[in-house]
Design a protein around this motif. Structure first.
Motif, PDB file in Angstrom:
ATOM      1  N   MET A  35       3.777 -12.308 -17.404  1.00  0.00           N
ATOM      2  CA  MET A  35       4.740 -11.992 -18.449  1.00  0.00           C
ATOM      3  C   MET A  35       5.466 -10.676 -18.188  1.00  0.00           C
ATOM      4  O   MET A  35       6.693 -10.612 -18.265  1.00  0.00           O
ATOM      5  N   VAL A  36       4.716  -9.604 -17.866  1.00  0.00           N
ATOM      6  CA  VAL A  36       5.378  -8.301 -17.746  1.00  0.00           C
ATOM      7  C   VAL A  36       6.314  -8.240 -16.544  1.00  0.00           C
ATOM      8  O   VAL A  36       7.350  -7.571 -16.596  1.00  0.00           O
ATOM      9  N   TYR A  37       5.989  -8.947 -15.464  1.00  0.00           N
ATOM     10  CA  TYR A  37       6.903  -8.945 -14.321  1.00  0.00           C
ATOM     11  C   TYR A  37       8.198  -9.668 -14.675  1.00  0.00           C
ATOM     12  O   TYR A  37       9.286  -9.269 -14.260  1.00  0.00           O
ATOM     13  N   PRO A  92      -3.017   0.105 -10.779  1.00  0.00           N
ATOM     14  CA  PRO A  92      -2.377  -0.458  -9.577  1.00  0.00           C
ATOM     15  C   PRO A  92      -2.412  -1.981  -9.580  1.00  0.00           C
ATOM     16  O   PRO A  92      -3.369  -2.593 -10.062  1.00  0.00           O
ATOM     17  N   ASN A  93      -1.393  -2.596  -9.027  1.00  0.00           N
ATOM     18  CA  ASN A  93      -1.355  -4.051  -8.895  1.00  0.00           C
ATOM     19  C   ASN A  93      -2.199  -4.431  -7.678  1.00  0.00           C
ATOM     20  O   ASN A  93      -1.755  -4.338  -6.532  1.00  0.00           O
ATOM     21  N   VAL A 153       8.892  -5.284 -15.537  1.00  0.00           N
ATOM     22  CA  VAL A 153       7.980  -4.204 -15.146  1.00  0.00           C
ATOM     23  C   VAL A 153       7.813  -4.198 -13.634  1.00  0.00           C
ATOM     24  O   VAL A 153       7.676  -5.254 -13.001  1.00  0.00           O
ATOM     25  N   ASP A 154       7.819  -3.008 -13.046  1.00  0.00           N
ATOM     26  CA  ASP A 154       7.678  -2.854 -11.600  1.00  0.00           C
ATOM     27  C   ASP A 154       6.341  -3.436 -11.126  1.00  0.00           C
ATOM     28  O   ASP A 154       5.300  -3.207 -11.738  1.00  0.00           O
ATOM     29  N   LYS A 155       6.369  -4.180 -10.016  1.00  0.00           N
ATOM     30  CA  LYS A 155       5.161  -4.847  -9.524  1.00  0.00           C
ATOM     31  C   LYS A 155       4.176  -3.914  -8.829  1.00  0.00           C
ATOM     32  O   LYS A 155       3.146  -4.359  -8.344  1.00  0.00           O
ATOM     33  N   ALA A 156       4.463  -2.622  -8.814  1.00  0.00           N
ATOM     34  CA  ALA A 156       3.479  -1.674  -8.279  1.00  0.00           C
ATOM     35  C   ALA A 156       2.284  -1.540  -9.218  1.00  0.00           C
ATOM     36  O   ALA A 156       1.204  -1.098  -8.804  1.00  0.00           O
ATOM     37  N   VAL A 157       2.465  -1.895 -10.502  1.00  0.00           N
ATOM     38  CA  VAL A 157       1.374  -1.814 -11.467  1.00  0.00           C
ATOM     39  C   VAL A 157       0.976  -3.204 -11.903  1.00  0.00           C
ATOM     40  O   VAL A 157       1.739  -4.174 -11.742  1.00  0.00           O
ATOM     41  N   VAL A 181       5.982   4.405 -15.106  1.00  0.00           N
ATOM     42  CA  VAL A 181       6.153   3.043 -14.590  1.00  0.00           C
ATOM     43  C   VAL A 181       7.602   2.591 -14.798  1.00  0.00           C
ATOM     44  O   VAL A 181       8.066   2.535 -15.936  1.00  0.00           O
ATOM     45  N   PRO A 182       8.326   2.258 -13.734  1.00  0.00           N
ATOM     46  CA  PRO A 182       9.706   1.771 -13.884  1.00  0.00           C
ATOM     47  C   PRO A 182       9.745   0.438 -14.631  1.00  0.00           C
ATOM     48  O   PRO A 182       8.990  -0.482 -14.319  1.00  0.00           O
ATOM     49  N   ILE A 183      10.605   0.363 -15.634  1.00  0.00           N
ATOM     50  CA  ILE A 183      10.749  -0.851 -16.437  1.00  0.00           C
ATOM     51  C   ILE A 183      12.234  -1.151 -16.594  1.00  0.00           C
ATOM     52  O   ILE A 183      12.995  -0.317 -17.083  1.00  0.00           O
ATOM     53  N   SER A 184      12.636  -2.337 -16.165  1.00  0.00           N
ATOM     54  CA  SER A 184      14.035  -2.759 -16.298  1.00  0.00           C
ATOM     55  C   SER A 184      14.060  -4.072 -17.071  1.00  0.00           C
ATOM     56  O   SER A 184      13.190  -4.322 -17.896  1.00  0.00           O
TER      57      SER A 184
END
Length: 238
Positions: A29-31, A233-234, A35-39, A118-121
């Motif tokens: 959901m968050v991706y 971390p992811n 939400v950046d996939k680094a987390v 955390v970058p969120i777009s």
């Protein structure tokens, strides 16, 4: 994309299909939300020190799933409304007005309070930008009207490993989020009137684990169970 949320004909309350308590469902959901996939969300296997040491660092937030008991929730609401519950103006908080949306509410609360980390777009980033100067109640109204977030929530909810219940089903568990803002540990639950300040914190994971242990005692080790998920971390990317 069509939303699978429902509206009660009796009181026009909006309901969402409950989100499965699993890192996989939450990450999907968050991706999609931007939400950046680094987390990513990861299971916390226990609250004892040796198990907490196994949790991937850094931990940005925790999601706590617990049995929803009326007495326990009433005590939390009383504490939130108390004059002794001091809340930093930098805590991002939103009331919950959508039924069965507490899982997504906890995720939004967690992410909203770590935007500098955390970058969120995407749709979620747009929602945060639109609501940054609004009140908790006004943010709730904006979420009710946000078809993009509702649709992406619905898509992720029905893709879980277990069969998704009906949107207006009577759900026996509830979610809250733990974050560290301005040196204090906050628990965010949109059914309370304000964030719960649990005091100074220099270690989010250990301090939240201590509070969660206290919650478990208050709930008398309810046999319906508990779970804790970290945002860090992811691990699937490593």
């Amino acid at each position: 994309m069509a939303s699978d949320s429902r509206v009660s004909e009796t009181n026009k309350k909006i309901y969402w299909v409950p989100l499965e308590s699993s890192p996989e469902a939450m990450n999907k959901m968050v991706y999609r939300l931007g939400v950046d996939k680094a987390v990513g969300f990861n299971d916390v296997w226990g609250l004892d020190d040796e198990l907490l040491e196994m949790v991937a660092q850094p931990v940005h937030a925790l999601i706590f799933l617990f049995p929803s008991l009326e007495e326990f929730q009433a005590a939390r609401k009383q504490k939130a409304a108390s004059s002794s519950n001091k809340v930093s103006p930098n805590v991002w908080f939103m009331r919950q007005t959508i039924g069965n949306a507490c899982g997504t509410m906890a995720i939004i609360h967690a992410l909203a309070n770590i935007q500098k980390t955390v970058p969120i777009s995407g749709p979620l980033g747009e929602f945060f930008e639109k609501t940054k100067n609004l009140s908790p109640a006004e943010r709730a109204t904006e979420l009710e009207k946000n078809e993009s977030i509702a649709a992406l929530h619905s898509q992720s909810a029905v893709e879980g490993q277990t069969t998704a219940p009906e949107a207006d089903a009577d759900i026996l568990h509830h979610y809250s989020a733990f974050v560290n803002v301005d040196g204090d540990l906050y628990e965010l639950d949109g059914t309370t009137s304000a964030p719960l300040n649990h005091g100074p914190s220099n270690n989010l994971l250990k301090d939240a684990a201590r509070v969660i242990k206290e919650h478990v005692k208050s709930l008398n080790d309810d046999p319906r169970g508990f779970s804790v998920i970290s945002l860090g971390p992811n691990l699937s990317e490593n």
